[in-house]
Design an enzyme around this catalytic site. Sequence first.
Site, PDB file in Angstrom:
ATOM      1  N   ARG A   1       0.849  -1.188   0.000  1.00  0.00           N
ATOM      2  CA  ARG A   1       0.000   0.000   0.000  1.00  0.00           C
ATOM      3  C   ARG A   1       0.886   1.240   0.000  1.00  0.00           C
ATOM      4  O   ARG A   1       1.769   1.361   0.850  1.00  0.00           O
ATOM      5  CB  ARG A   1      -0.918   0.024   1.218  1.00  0.00           C
ATOM      6  CG  ARG A   1      -1.913  -1.120   1.294  1.00  0.00           C
ATOM      7  CD  ARG A   1      -2.599  -1.137   2.660  1.00  0.00           C
ATOM      8  NE  ARG A   1      -1.618  -1.334   3.740  1.00  0.00           N
ATOM      9  CZ  ARG A   1      -1.887  -1.169   5.029  1.00  0.00           C
ATOM     10  NH1 ARG A   1      -3.090  -0.785   5.407  1.00  0.00           N
ATOM     11  NH2 ARG A   1      -0.949  -1.396   5.945  1.00  0.00           N
TER      12      ARG A   1
ATOM     13  N   CYS B   1      -3.188   1.053  -8.604  1.00  0.00           N
ATOM     14  CA  CYS B   1      -3.633  -0.344  -8.569  1.00  0.00           C
ATOM     15  C   CYS B   1      -5.113  -0.538  -8.865  1.00  0.00           C
ATOM     16  O   CYS B   1      -5.469  -1.171  -9.856  1.00  0.00           O
ATOM     17  CB  CYS B   1      -3.293  -0.966  -7.216  1.00  0.00           C
ATOM     18  SG  CYS B   1      -1.526  -1.149  -6.917  1.00  0.00           S
TER      19      CYS B   1
ATOM     20  N   ARG C   1     -14.528   3.012   4.689  1.00  0.00           N
ATOM     21  CA  ARG C   1     -14.562   4.454   4.942  1.00  0.00           C
ATOM     22  C   ARG C   1     -15.061   5.156   3.686  1.00  0.00           C
ATOM     23  O   ARG C   1     -14.414   5.119   2.636  1.00  0.00           O
ATOM     24  CB  ARG C   1     -13.181   4.985   5.321  1.00  0.00           C
ATOM     25  CG  ARG C   1     -13.194   6.461   5.654  1.00  0.00           C
ATOM     26  CD  ARG C   1     -11.879   6.935   6.234  1.00  0.00           C
ATOM     27  NE  ARG C   1     -11.937   8.356   6.545  1.00  0.00           N
ATOM     28  CZ  ARG C   1     -10.956   9.033   7.114  1.00  0.00           C
ATOM     29  NH1 ARG C   1      -9.838   8.402   7.462  1.00  0.00           N
ATOM     30  NH2 ARG C   1     -11.078  10.315   7.352  1.00  0.00           N
ATOM     31  N   ALA C   2     -16.199   5.788   3.787  1.00  0.00           N
ATOM     32  CA  ALA C   2     -16.800   6.452   2.627  1.00  0.00           C
ATOM     33  C   ALA C   2     -15.981   7.674   2.225  1.00  0.00           C
ATOM     34  O   ALA C   2     -15.330   8.317   3.045  1.00  0.00           O
ATOM     35  CB  ALA C   2     -18.234   6.856   2.938  1.00  0.00           C
TER      36      ALA C   2
END
Length: 446
Positions: free
Chosen positions: A155, A261, A252-253
Site C-alpha cells: 500500500r 492499482c 470508509r466512505a
Amino acid sequence: MKKITVIGTGYVGLVSGTCFSEIGHQVICCDIDQNKIEQLKQMKMPIYEPGLEDLVRKNVHDGRLTFTSDVSVAIQHSEIIFIAVGTPMSETGEADLTYVKAAAKMIGENLNDYKIVVTKSTVPVGTSRIVRQIISKHAFTSVSFDVASNPEFLREGSAISDCMNMDRAVIGASSDMAAKIIEEIHEPFHTKVLITDLESAEMIKYAANAFLATKISFINAIANVCELVGGDIVKVAEGMGLDSRIGNKFLRAGIGYGGSCFPKDTLALHHLARVAGYDFSIIQSVIDTNDKQKTIVIDKLLKALGDVEGNAISVLGLTFKPNTDDLRYAPSLSIIPILLNKGAKVKVFDPIALDGVKRYFGASVTYHDDVYDALHDSDACLVLTEWEEIVGLDLDKAKSIMKEPIIIDGRNCFDLEIMNSRGFHYQSIGRPAVGEERIGNLAVTN
C-alpha cells in the site's frame, strides 16, 4: 543469502529490492533509465514513501544494495531475478506487457546459468507462461531456468511496513524447487506463505484488488443512500464492520479510489473476463460507481454556492491518498478541470505533490505549500485528501481567513458537531450537512 536482481526501480521494484536487502540478501536494483539510476546513487528517491530513503541509505552503506543501468551484468550476476516493471493500462483496459516482455527478452539474452525469474509486476493470467516462452526464444544456450509469480501487496504510504511485516506471500512456480527457494528468501519476513500454480498466483492479485475496490464502491453507494434517507455512514460502517464476516477495513466512505492499482486492476480484470467470455457486471458497476463518486463534491459545492464562476475555490489535497506523491487516477485530476471549466479561480494545496500537479495544470491554478495561504479569501474549500496538515486544521483560524465558511469534505475528516459549533457550512460524504445560514443569496439548511 541469495543474489537478487530487481528489474525496474519504480514503486514496487525499489521498495521490494530495498526490503530484500534489509533482511540480508545481496540486491541489485537495475533500470534502463540511466538518469533514475544516477539519482538513486545520489540518494534521491524517485518516489515519496515514508521510511524509504533511510532504508536505502542504510543498505547501500552496508553493501547489500546497489544500483545500475547495466541490466545485462545485473542479470548475469544474479540467482533470482524479479521483474518489477510497469504494466500500464492500454486503451482497451488490458495491462500493457511491453516492459515485461522487454525484460524477459533481456533475461533470455543474458542467461548464463540457472536462474529463477519471478514476475512481481501485476500481470494478467498467463503472463508467466509468456515470460518463459520469450526467455527460451532468446536464450543462446540450453541453460535451464524456472519462472515464478510472486505478486506484491504493498500500500502506498505504508509500503515499507507492509513489506517488512507482510501478512502473506503468494508464490506460483513452474517447479517445486523454484517454489521452495522463493519461499526460503521470504522466511525472514515471518509471513504466511501460499504456494500455488502460476495462473492462480496471478489471479489472486487481481481478485484481491477487485474485491477491495468493490468494498470501497459499495460503502460509497451506501453513503449516497444515507444522505437521501438521513443516515450517518460513519455509524453504518461501524456497525457493518463489527460483523466478523465483513470486517472494518475499506469501509470508509469518500470520493472513490485512485492510485496505480485499483483503477488499473479492475479494468484489467474486466477485460480479462470479457476475453474469456464472461460478463463481469459486478466489476463494471464498481468502476462506474467509482467514476461517479469522484465528482460528487462538485454537486455539493454547487448546492452551497449556486455558481462558482469568479469564486475562489481552495482544493486541499491532490494525491489519491496521504503519505504518497502519486497522482495517478487521483480525484483531484477529475475535479479541478470541472472547476476551471465553470470559471472558478482554483487554489491548490498539497504538502508533497505540487510539482507533480503543475505538469497537469500549469498556470491555470495557483499553488500553495501552506494550507492557510490556500484558504485565504476563499469562497469555499474542497477537501480531497486527508493529509495530516488538513485533518489537523485550526478551524477557527481557517474560518477567520476564508471569505465564506464553506467546506465540502470528500474524506469525512471533521466531526459534525464541531463543525456546526464553529459556524461552518459543512458537507461531507454520507452524513447530514451542518450549518443553517444564508450564504450569498442561497438559503442553506440542514
